[in-house]
Write a protein that holds these residues in place. Structure first.
Motif, PDB file in Angstrom:
ATOM      1  N   ARG A 178       0.902  -1.317   0.032  1.00 16.86           N
ATOM      2  CA  ARG A 178       0.146   0.040   0.068  1.00 16.86           C
ATOM      3  C   ARG A 178       0.901   1.171  -0.085  1.00 16.86           C
ATOM      4  O   ARG A 178       0.526   2.196  -0.685  1.00 16.86           O
ATOM      5  CB  ARG A 178      -1.036   0.037   1.020  1.00 16.86           C
ATOM      6  N   GLU A 179       1.954   1.238   0.622  1.00 13.40           N
ATOM      7  CA  GLU A 179       2.754   2.345   0.782  1.00 13.40           C
ATOM      8  C   GLU A 179       3.335   2.628  -0.632  1.00 13.40           C
ATOM      9  O   GLU A 179       3.694   3.715  -1.222  1.00 13.40           O
ATOM     10  CB  GLU A 179       3.978   2.082   1.547  1.00 13.40           C
ATOM     11  N   ALA A 233       0.041   8.374  -5.995  1.00 16.91           N
ATOM     12  CA  ALA A 233      -0.400   9.654  -5.505  1.00 16.91           C
ATOM     13  C   ALA A 233       0.661  10.585  -5.767  1.00 16.91           C
ATOM     14  O   ALA A 233       0.683  11.964  -6.118  1.00 16.91           O
ATOM     15  CB  ALA A 233      -0.616   9.507  -4.066  1.00 16.91           C
ATOM     16  N   ASP A 234       2.126  10.152  -5.412  1.00 21.29           N
ATOM     17  CA  ASP A 234       3.141  11.166  -5.431  1.00 21.29           C
ATOM     18  C   ASP A 234       3.465  11.241  -6.927  1.00 21.29           C
ATOM     19  O   ASP A 234       3.421  12.415  -7.475  1.00 21.29           O
ATOM     20  CB  ASP A 234       4.259  10.690  -4.828  1.00 21.29           C
ATOM     21  N   ASP A 239      -6.226  10.913  -5.857  1.00 21.87           N
ATOM     22  CA  ASP A 239      -6.701  10.929  -4.548  1.00 21.87           C
ATOM     23  C   ASP A 239      -7.191   9.389  -4.478  1.00 21.87           C
ATOM     24  O   ASP A 239      -7.823   8.815  -5.082  1.00 21.87           O
ATOM     25  CB  ASP A 239      -8.278  11.765  -4.365  1.00 21.87           C
ATOM     26  N   PRO A 240      -6.300   8.663  -3.581  1.00 27.03           N
ATOM     27  CA  PRO A 240      -6.463   7.263  -3.176  1.00 27.03           C
ATOM     28  C   PRO A 240      -8.057   7.066  -2.801  1.00 27.03           C
ATOM     29  O   PRO A 240      -8.257   5.869  -3.111  1.00 27.03           O
ATOM     30  CB  PRO A 240      -5.766   7.226  -2.073  1.00 27.03           C
ATOM     31  N   GLU A 261       2.179   1.671  -3.522  1.00 28.87           N
ATOM     32  CA  GLU A 261       0.918   2.246  -4.465  1.00 28.87           C
ATOM     33  C   GLU A 261       0.758   3.757  -4.186  1.00 28.87           C
ATOM     34  O   GLU A 261       0.406   4.584  -5.112  1.00 28.87           O
ATOM     35  CB  GLU A 261      -0.463   1.626  -4.015  1.00 28.87           C
ATOM     36  N   SER A 262       0.837   4.381  -3.012  1.00 27.54           N
ATOM     37  CA  SER A 262       1.137   5.680  -2.651  1.00 27.54           C
ATOM     38  C   SER A 262       2.144   6.319  -3.226  1.00 27.54           C
ATOM     39  O   SER A 262       1.992   7.687  -3.766  1.00 27.54           O
ATOM     40  CB  SER A 262       1.004   5.998  -1.045  1.00 27.54           C
TER      41      SER A 262
END
Length: 593
Positions: A104-105, A112-113, A185-186, A107-108
């Motif tokens: 999940r990190e 997102a980044d 936006d997740p 994926e962020s």
């Protein structure tokens, strides 16, 4: 319970004479952008100066992440694969997938980044006021995959699904899907995927059995998809045969399948199970049973495969980039080990036989770097309206997919061998690199399928090799800093390779030579590219030596029992393994000796 020391702290301990001083370090903790001289040089060459200036800090930042936090997360996610939960505690068929926090990190970071999924389609990613050029996008993928391969599948299929929806969907369907798919936006974002393979048809797409039935004005799908990567994506693109449509590929239509309906209810399909895979363990691949699932027709019902092939070709290019990335990670690992590991009183890089083995993994890595950047540059020029670039891209894409993915397998094994027995242990990255390398020759077509696409379609039907030949001839003509005798040898190799590919395409009896022809086209293209790149002001001329090694060992006849003791190869090795900047004057004699 204390966490184990970081890889960076091990390296520091060794430098101070403490810690595991008999074990060579790995490259974790390094900045994968800063240690990649070839990538840094070539981005200046293939990107517009203003784009390079604005994006270079992001390349550097991702290089640090890839050698640091991303690498740590990838190691953890590989050991904690996703888990399918078929039912909730009330017995309802919810079939959701649990992912480890490490995944999940990642994926962020990706969605997102850096906004990998959207950077080609809108402004806003990485502070750019417009979509990123393809060269930049694939260079960023190249850096990311050096740490994590599995997640690049969901990233890529979301990106390519957006492309198909934008190009072929109705205005109403675009309005429904694109705002969600382009979001960073997740909480609001919909990730995409592609479901094609069935038990009845992998490469033989015309054998697909999934049926589409229009019921009261709504399309519903019935069937069984056999290999579904990113199984729980929010929207999947897939092929199905409308009821009463023709057999074979002509009867296939393209559909968008949402995970949830507009009222929030689950759509009528189930994730039956997850695959227990050799590699890509961080990412969920499963089997999907369609039980009257609501779907939306994308584009013309009688052009489904043609539309889907645009996604396949984009995925093939990304697969070539991923193979290049993993090979680069292998080279990084092999080089740091070779320069640190001692045997019989010397570092192992000092031994001629080990240097030769290092060259065998370095050359395919450098070839693939040039090939993917040139292909991405062709994509940028094609998007700007160049028909010549569009034609060249038609053959460059399967060439990269075919050869880079094949080269990745022996390169991964060779890098493990440099480390020795430790490379066989799961605590080190080599086992994962070897496992992940093998999927490249399966996803988006096996080597045979891609070789046939190159020879029978790109050469035989589209005549795309002519556009490629013209582009390469221009590069040969422009590389005047390189000795003319060497350019003439490359020119002759190009002519022979193009003629051979044309002959194989024209004579059905020669189909068994398709892989040989495809490999020849890849090798001569990459050699000319590396020669031209080496000739550019400010570029490292080592690439010209790589070009000659390709010419001698991949495009020229050799006696397998004749010792390779040429002075030029020994001189080339000395330069290739040195740390100094090299210009054409330093290598000119070695190109023609």
């Amino acid at each position: 319970m204390h966490a184990p020391p970081s890889h960076k702290s091990f390296a520091g301990a060794e430098a101070q004479g403490r810690g595991p001083d008999r074990i060579a370090p790995d490259c974790a903790g390094q900045n994968f952008y800063e240690i990649d001289r070839g990538l840094r040089d070539l981005l200046r060459l293939y990107l517009q100066p203003d784009d390079y200036r604005r994006l270079e800090p992001h390349f550097r930042r991702l290089g640090e992440l890839a050698g640091g936090r991303l690498d740590e997360l990838a190691r953890t996610a590989d050991k904690h694969p996703p888990v399918l939960n078929a039912r909730d505690r009330f017995g309802r068929d919810e079939d959701w997938i649990d992912y480890h926090s490490s995944y999940r990190e990642m994926e962020s970071i990706a969605f997102a980044d850096f906004q990998f999924h959207a950077m080609s389609h809108r402004g806003g990613a990485l502070g750019m006021d417009r979509p990123l050029p393809a060269v930049a996008k694939y260079a960023l993928q190249y850096l990311f995959v050096q740490a994590e391969f599995g997640l690049m599948c969901p990233i890529s299929v979301t990106d390519t699904s957006i492309h198909l929806i934008r190009k072929f969907a109705s205005a109403e369907l675009k309005d429904y899907l694109l705002p969600k798919m382009l979001s960073a936006d997740p909480a609001a974002q919909w990730k995409g995927t592609q479901f094609m393979t069935e038990r009845s048809g992998g490469s033989d797409v015309g054998a697909i059995e999934t049926m589409a039935r229009c019921e009261e004005g709504v399309w519903r799908l019935y069937g069984d998809k056999w290999f579904c990567s990113h199984a729980d994506a929010d929207v999947a693109l897939l092929l199905a045969r409308p009821e009463g449509a023709a057999a074979g590929t002509k009867g296939l239509a393209l559909f968008a399948l949402p995970r949830r309906l507009k009222d929030g209810r689950r759509n009528a399909y189930r994730i039956v199970r997850l695959k227990d895979k050799l590699g890509t363990r961080s990412m969920a691949s499963g089997e999907i049973l369609l039980e009257g699932a609501v779907a939306y027709l994308v584009g013309d019902a009688d052009r489904g495969l043609k539309q889907m092939m645009e996604q396949v070709n984009l995925s093939r290019l990304s697969h070539g980039v991923r193979a290049a990335a993993m090979m680069r990670r292998c080279v990084n690992e092999a080089m740091v080990c070779a320069r640190s590991r001692t045997a019989f009183g010397k570092t192992i890089i000092e031994y001629p036989l080990l240097r030769r083995q290092l060259l065998k993994i370095a050359i395919p890595s450098e070839q693939s770097l040039s090939m993917f950047l040139f292909a991405a540059s062709a994509m940028d020029r094609a998007n700007a309206g160049s028909k010549e670039a569009e034609s060249a891209l038609r053959i460059l894409t399967p060439l990269l997919k075919f050869r880079a993915c094949r080269d990745n397998i022996p390169v991964a094994t060779g890098a493990m061998e440099v480390r020795g027995g430790n490379g066989y242990i799961e605590e080190w990255v080599h086992a994962r690199l070897i496992r992940d390398a093998h999927i490249g020759v399966l996803w988006e077509g096996t080597s045979n399928i891609n070789a046939l696409d190159i020879v029978t379609r790109a050469v035989g039907k589209s005549r795309a090799h002519r556009a490629l030949g013209t582009a390469l001839t221009k590069l040969l003509d422009n590389a005047t800093a390189v000795p003319a005798a060497f350019r003439d040898r490359l020119r002759a190799a190009l002519d022979r390779t193009l003629s051979f590919a044309e002959r194989v395409a024209a004579e059905p009896a020669l189909e068994a030579n398709a892989r040989q022809a495809a490999s020849g086209l890849y090798h001569v293209t990459s050699a000319i590219l590396m020669m031209w790149e080496a000739s550019r002001p400010g570029s490292d001329a080592r690439r010209a030596l790589y070009a000659r090694l390709v010419l001698e060992h991949r495009l020229s006849a050799r006696d397998p029992l004749e010792p390779s003791t040429g002075d030029w190869e020994r001189g080339a090795a000395e330069i290739l393994f040195s740390e100094r900047q090299v210009v054409i004057a330093d290598v000119a004699g070695l190109l023609v000796s």
